[in-house]
Design a protein around this motif. Structure first.
Motif: not given
Length: 435
Positions: A203-217, A413-422
């Motif tokens: 994502d070229p313009d991520p918003s990490y705080a906005a990603a904390a929405d709890g939506d894991v469906d 611990q939750l691990v994601g792919p590179k640069f997928d912090e969101e």
């Protein structure tokens, strides 16, 4: 509170930009004492740098103050980041606010303890093999280890350059993510940082705080058997309950295998110690730092300076790293460790072809009692089994409180792919919401 837990080495205030109405206005931040702060001593938890005052601030410190945050002190740490308990600090051990008779984890134990005790809203740590995630798990707070290259390391006093990243610790996922928003991004002073607009799939313009929405469906969570095997049963049960909470919120789980991680601790310590041996060669008593009073020649003065300035754990790692790089042993140890690192990276890449995030206990054990692991370094090293693979693969990961076992915090611990912090932030916020 600070004195109760020995969370700070130096208590000093660096005011945020008074004119900034930034996202961190009014936020107090503790900064790990291996991150340079202009005019405020930066010791790395070592006698070697007990009186060192940097002439400049790290990029992350400047970005925090530009965002309106106020630095409130330099947090205690294992000497030069070498430890899992914050007991190797030359300034005494930090105590865990959850149980003062136990360690807060390490090496960023002071940072996590400062947040857990309410001495700071947010803290910065550095994560070479789990040094943000481990203390976050042990202290019951949130810690983010970013993808290598997302956050500038300019001004971080190096331990192992190819492994370490600066990351935030906070009381909630959203607070940690907001701090990551402030410190992330390319830096001309650090050639390892990346511009996300040039990273394929990011994502070229991520918003990490906005990603904390709890939506894991619809999120697919991989559960690697290797990172549960041998863990304390109380830890496993607590983490499995947290993963079940993700399922209740619409995520799907699937068992996966990461066979290479069984060799990750060995590979990590060979690589980290080798890099430490090289990095810490600069502390020679000539340019800066401690200098022994010696009547001998330069070699004797050099040896005495390092003998006096470094603690036992740092000496141990320098010696082992020098040995691993020495003639006749480079291929036997260092080259094999790099081969194992490539295997770990490939295992994660293969896994992420099928899953969105990977879940495991952050630490396979509950917080040690103070003094429990000091006479058994191998036990301390093996406690890093679940965190070191992430650094070898240069991936993003987060530790979020999963619950408690016998009244002590347990981290997921939750691990994601590179640069997928969101994605890892989104999943972590769902775990947080469930608790």
């Amino acid at each position: 509170m600070a004195a109760d837990h020995n969370a700070f080495i130096t208590e000093a205030t660096i005011e945020g930009d008074a004119d900034a109405e930034g996202p961190l206005a009014g936020t107090t931040v503790a900064v790990k004492d291996n991150i340079s702060t202009a005019g405020v001593r930066t010791t790395c938890g070592s006698e070697m740098l007990a009186d060192y005052v940097p002439p400049y601030s790290a990029t992350v410190v400047d970005r925090l103050t530009e965002a309106g945050a106020t630095i409130v002190g330099k947090a205690n740490m294992d000497e030069f980041g070498m430890g899992t308990t914050t007991e190797t600090s030359a300034f005494g051990p930090t105590r865990n606010p959850a149980d003062p008779e136990r360690v807060p984890g390490g090496s960023s134990g002071g940072s996590a303890a400062a947040v857990a005790a309410g001495d700071a809203d947010v803290a910065l740590g550095s994560d070479t093999g789990g040094s943000v995630r481990c203390p976050a798990a042990f202290c019951g707070v949130v810690g983010i280890k970013p993808t290598y290259g997302l956050v500038s390391r300019y001004g971080l006093i190096a331990y192992a350059n190819s492994l370490e990243q600066i990351g935030p610790i906070a009381g909630t996922v959203e607070e940690a993510a907001a701090a990551l928003d402030a410190i992330a991004g390319p830096d001309p002073h650090d050639g390892t940082t990346r511009d996300l607009s040039e990273v394929e799939g990011a994502d070229p313009d991520p918003s990490y705080a906005a990603a904390a929405d709890g939506d894991v469906d619809g999120l697919t969570v991989g559960v690697p058997t290797e990172l549960f095997d041998g863990a304390d049963e109380r830890v496993v049960e607590t983490v499995e309950d947290a993963i079940a909470d993700l399922e209740d919120r619409g995520a799907e789980t699937t068992e996966i295998s990461l066979p290479s991680v069984e060799h990750a601790v060995q590979a990590y310590y060979v690589i980290a110690m080798a890099e430490a041996s090289s990095n810490l060669a600069r502390f020679d008593g000539v340019r800066y730092g401690h200098r022994a009073e010696s009547d001998g020649n330069w070699n004797e003065s050099f040896a005495e300076t390092r003998d006096e300035g470094f603690g036992a754990e740092v000496k141990r790692r320098i010696l082992l790293g020098t040995y691993a790089l020495s003639a006749g042993y480079h291929d036997k140890y260092y080259k094999k460790a790099q081969d194992a690192r490539a295997w770990v990276r490939q295992d994660f890449e293969d896994a992420f072809a099928d899953v969105d995030v990977i879940a495991s206990p952050t630490m396979p054990v509950l917080p040690f009692e103070l003094g429990e692991s000091l006479d058994d370094p191998l036990r301390m090293y093996l406690a890093d089994a679940n965190t070191t693979p992430v650094n070898l693969a240069n991936l993003p990961a987060i530790s979020v409180p999963a619950g408690e076992a016998d009244g002590l915090p347990v981290g997921l611990q939750l691990v994601g792919p590179k640069f997928d912090e969101e994605t890892v932030i989104r999943a972590a916020s769902a775990v947080e919401d469930a608790n």
